[in-house]
Write a protein that holds these residues in place. Sequence first.
Motif, PDB file in Angstrom:
ATOM      1  N   GLU A  74       0.814  -1.221   0.000  1.00 28.08           N
ATOM      2  CA  GLU A  74       0.000   0.000   0.000  1.00 28.08           C
ATOM      3  C   GLU A  74       0.845   1.267   0.000  1.00 28.08           C
ATOM      4  O   GLU A  74       0.478   2.255  -0.634  1.00 28.08           O
ATOM      5  N   ASP A  75       1.983   1.262   0.712  1.00 26.52           N
ATOM      6  CA  ASP A  75       2.817   2.464   0.687  1.00 26.52           C
ATOM      7  C   ASP A  75       3.425   2.668  -0.705  1.00 26.52           C
ATOM      8  O   ASP A  75       3.546   3.813  -1.184  1.00 26.52           O
ATOM      9  N   ARG A  83       1.936   1.672  -3.474  1.00 25.85           N
ATOM     10  CA  ARG A  83       0.817   2.112  -4.305  1.00 25.85           C
ATOM     11  C   ARG A  83       0.620   3.625  -4.176  1.00 25.85           C
ATOM     12  O   ARG A  83       0.448   4.329  -5.176  1.00 25.85           O
ATOM     13  N   GLU A  84       0.656   4.120  -2.946  1.00 23.74           N
ATOM     14  CA  GLU A  84       0.449   5.551  -2.745  1.00 23.74           C
ATOM     15  C   GLU A  84       1.567   6.369  -3.385  1.00 23.74           C
ATOM     16  O   GLU A  84       1.311   7.417  -3.991  1.00 23.74           O
TER      17      GLU A  84
END
Length: 281
Positions: free
Chosen positions: A122-123, A125-126
């Motif tokens: 997720e990090d 992806r961001e």
Amino acid sequence: MIDILLNTIALDPNRWTPEKIAFFKLKSVLEPIARSGFDALEVWQYHLVRETEAAVKKIARQADELGLRMPIIGAYPKLHLAGAAGQAEMDSMAKLLDYGNMLNTRVMKIWLGAIGSKAIAEDERERSYESLARIIEMAAQHGITITGENHDNTLLDSLEACERVFELHFAANLKVCYQPYDFTSTEKAVADYRALADRVVHIHFQGRRNGQFEWLEMAEVNYVDLVAAMADCAFQGYWCIEFVKNCVVQQPQDLDLALVLDNATRDRRYLESLRAESFGN
């Protein structure tokens, strides 16, 4: 009329090496390309990014003398990187956009990262979203449109993944470079195209049969049907021949440039016939 481009990645046997140092200098292949009857190119990132500004200006003049246009640059940024590595990727994209202006480029096609939509943390992806937003903003300042290629191991690796990206507030102007996810199924290729058609301005063509590159007319995907779907959806944009028969070799020196260009020419003539049949021009 729909432009039919040749992707310079088709001509370089080092395309999949880790370093991606072009075996052929772009300036050395422009004349053979022009003699083969092409008048427009998608330029592989690594045919440009190691060149100086002065060299790119010379390439632009050479292309103009040969009647060659370069409306598209194809790039492969790693969007998830942080810190100095991430900044280096952005600097590389900024350099390519500057070169694009020198070459009168209208579109920069990119891979949306190098990690699949389900594998990415997720990090990462961001950070990828932040990098993509920066690239779209930089491109707009250059008058260049960004297209994302729907491809495995990127953030556009499925229709669901595409929708997730398209919902982002900064992605309103992100367009699509379409190629089939599955080169064995005409039905899926057509259905996936129709699902993405509203954003598609750029098509990659490659003929595949039994896992090998083949002439488009011999491909497992029936391009007659796929092109008919494009016409039905009122496609306007660019068609690009990305890979062709005999473009993959064991050793770089084995690549027969004349043979590869002959095969690309055969594919172009086939696409010209499909364009005339489905689009009337």
